[in-house]
Design an enzyme around this catalytic site. Structure first.
Site, PDB file in Angstrom:
ATOM      1  N   SER A   1       0.790  -1.226   0.000  1.00 22.95           N
ATOM      2  CA  SER A   1       0.000   0.000   0.000  1.00 22.95           C
ATOM      3  C   SER A   1       0.824   1.279   0.000  1.00 22.95           C
ATOM      4  O   SER A   1       0.309   2.338  -0.376  1.00 22.95           O
ATOM      5  CB  SER A   1      -0.942   0.014   1.212  1.00 22.95           C
ATOM      6  OG  SER A   1      -0.215  -0.037   2.425  1.00 22.95           O
TER       7      SER A   1
ATOM      8  N   HIS B   1      -5.379  -4.017  -1.800  1.00 27.23           N
ATOM      9  CA  HIS B   1      -5.172  -3.078  -2.902  1.00 27.23           C
ATOM     10  C   HIS B   1      -5.066  -3.777  -4.251  1.00 27.23           C
ATOM     11  O   HIS B   1      -4.825  -3.124  -5.274  1.00 27.23           O
ATOM     12  CB  HIS B   1      -3.918  -2.241  -2.658  1.00 27.23           C
ATOM     13  CG  HIS B   1      -4.097  -1.198  -1.605  1.00 27.23           C
ATOM     14  ND1 HIS B   1      -4.640   0.047  -1.864  1.00 27.23           N
ATOM     15  CD2 HIS B   1      -3.829  -1.233  -0.277  1.00 27.23           C
ATOM     16  CE1 HIS B   1      -4.689   0.748  -0.739  1.00 27.23           C
ATOM     17  NE2 HIS B   1      -4.202  -0.006   0.232  1.00 27.23           N
TER      18      HIS B   1
ATOM     19  N   LYS C   1     -12.214   0.189  -0.790  1.00 26.14           N
ATOM     20  CA  LYS C   1     -11.288   0.461  -1.892  1.00 26.14           C
ATOM     21  C   LYS C   1     -11.984   0.254  -3.238  1.00 26.14           C
ATOM     22  O   LYS C   1     -13.010   0.873  -3.504  1.00 26.14           O
ATOM     23  CB  LYS C   1     -10.021  -0.352  -1.711  1.00 26.14           C
ATOM     24  CG  LYS C   1      -9.304  -0.001  -0.394  1.00 26.14           C
ATOM     25  CD  LYS C   1      -8.026  -0.743  -0.207  1.00 26.14           C
ATOM     26  CE  LYS C   1      -7.271  -0.260   1.008  1.00 26.14           C
ATOM     27  NZ  LYS C   1      -7.972  -0.463   2.298  1.00 26.14           N
TER      28      LYS C   1
END
Length: 394
Positions: free
Chosen positions: A181, A209, A240
């Site tokens: 990240s 991610h 996300k």
């Protein structure tokens, strides 16, 4: 006896301010998007995890509204009592099918997903963790009684050394982020899997991610590398790229049934509100037909990263839509971020303890919702601030 007071905390807060490490949340007006407003100013947003723009997608909003009307605002209980509604069961079935695993178990947040999944580890286990793994993994490991070892970031020689040192004494679990990240680089998952199979270890990948970003239709790093059936535990987030909130573990059915009985965040937290579960379900279904949107995300990311590198910026090991600009000391990083704000670009500085003391960076996150004009605007402002601060020569 003196009256108890929290005044003693001010000393630490002042120290944080002096070092450029003090920051309170920005309050935004309106929804998440490529341009957002705060204090009456419209700013280009380069710090959002809303990779695909799903937070405002009409199909996802409609699913949430319909779930509230049908099922109410809350679930009324933890999952193991009366809090498992049909919408939760449907979401888990959809996730398992999407990820290509036997089963999936949903948690209330991505952070608590790692805490819950890592409760699998006990005194007979060894956990071997990449040094740059996310804080939720680090905290989850700390809560276990497993033996612990670290390997240098993506260093396969050191990982193999840790496996050799174990010599089969304990069950070994190799844990890595799929996409890291802070640097935006991708784990060498094929090499990790090969070592795991050589030494009889389990592989645990956190795709926070990578979900919605890597792999076909955003299925994650396991799909990206064609490693289906060779990664034992896949953790993902429902925030996300998915655009809502929550997390999940995807893997064997026996793993799901075990965690239902042992994972404390699952056992002792009220389940997702129906609107959240329905929105997540709609988002996963939307991902199945969103490859063109994911392609646009990557096109934007490559355009932005290349432009920054051509200007002379150090973007660390970025390979993904996470594009850091390395600055250095916390105070210099905070100042760079503040000056960008004056220029109309919101890109938060990331400093110690999230990254090393001398590795402060402005972390930019590119989304599919950005236009090339947006990204050109950002690069121009970043260059202007870099020349103003001496990061680049004028």
């Amino acid at each position: 006896m003196p009256k108890a007071s929290f005044e003693y905390l001010n000393g630490e807060l002042e120290r944080l301010q002096q070092k450029g490490m003090y920051r309170l949340p920005t309050v935004w007006s309106g929804a998440s998007g490529p341009w957002m407003e705060t204090d009456g100013r419209k700013l280009l947003q380069l710090s959002s995890n809303n990779y695909l723009g799903f937070t405002g997608h009409p199909d996802i909003k409609k699913a949430a509204i319909e779930a509230i009307e049908k099922l109410g605002a809350g679930s009324g209980s933890v999952r193991t009592i009366t809090g498992t509604l049909d919408i939760h069961d449907e979401l888990e079935r959809e996730l398992a099918d999407f990820k290509g695993t036997e089963a999936a178990l949903v948690f209330q947040s991505g952070f608590t997903t790692n805490q819950g999944a890592l409760s699998l580890l006990g005194t007979d286990d060894l956990v071997i963790s990449d040094e740059l793994n996310h804080a939720s993994i680090i905290d989850g490991i700390r809560l276990t009684k497993a033996e612990r070892a670290i390997f240098a970031h993506k260093d396969m020689d050191q990982l193999e050394l840790r496996l050799k040192e174990n010599d089969g004494r304990k069950r070994a679990f190799i844990i890595t982020d799929g996409v890291f990240s802070m640097d935006g680089d991708i784990a060498p998952l094929p090499e990790i899997v090969e070592l795991a199979e050589k030494y009889g270890a389990f592989v645990y990948v956190d795709d926070a991610h990578a979900s919605g970003v890597l792999g076909r239709n955003g299925k994650g790093s396991t799909d990206h590398f064609g490693l289906h059936g060779r990664v034992h535990i896949q953790v993902g987030t429902l925030s996300k790229a998915v655009g809502v909130v929550g997390g999940y573990v995807a893997g064997a059915d026996v793993l799901k049934r075990y965690l239902i009985h042992k994972a404390r965040p699952f056992l002792f937290s009220t389940s997702q509100p129906p609107a959240v579960a329905a929105a997540c379900l709609a988002a996963i279904r939307l991902l199945r037909r969103s490859q063109p949107l994911i392609d646009r995300l990557w096109d934007n990311a490559n355009f932005f990263r290349t432009r920054l590198q051509e200007e002379g910026f150090d973007t660390a090991g970025s390979e993904t839509p996470i594009v850091p600009i390395l600055i250095g000391a916390p105070d210099k990083t905070a100042e760079f971020s503040r000056l960008l704000l004056e220029e109309g670009v919101y890109a938060q500085g990331i400093v110690y303890p999230t990254v090393a003391m001398d590795k402060g960076r402005v972390r930019c996150i590119v989304t599919a919702a950005h236009t090339k004009d947006d990204l050109t605007f950002a690069v121009d402002r970043i260059v202007a601030v870099a020349k103003r601060t001496g990061l680049l020569k004028g």
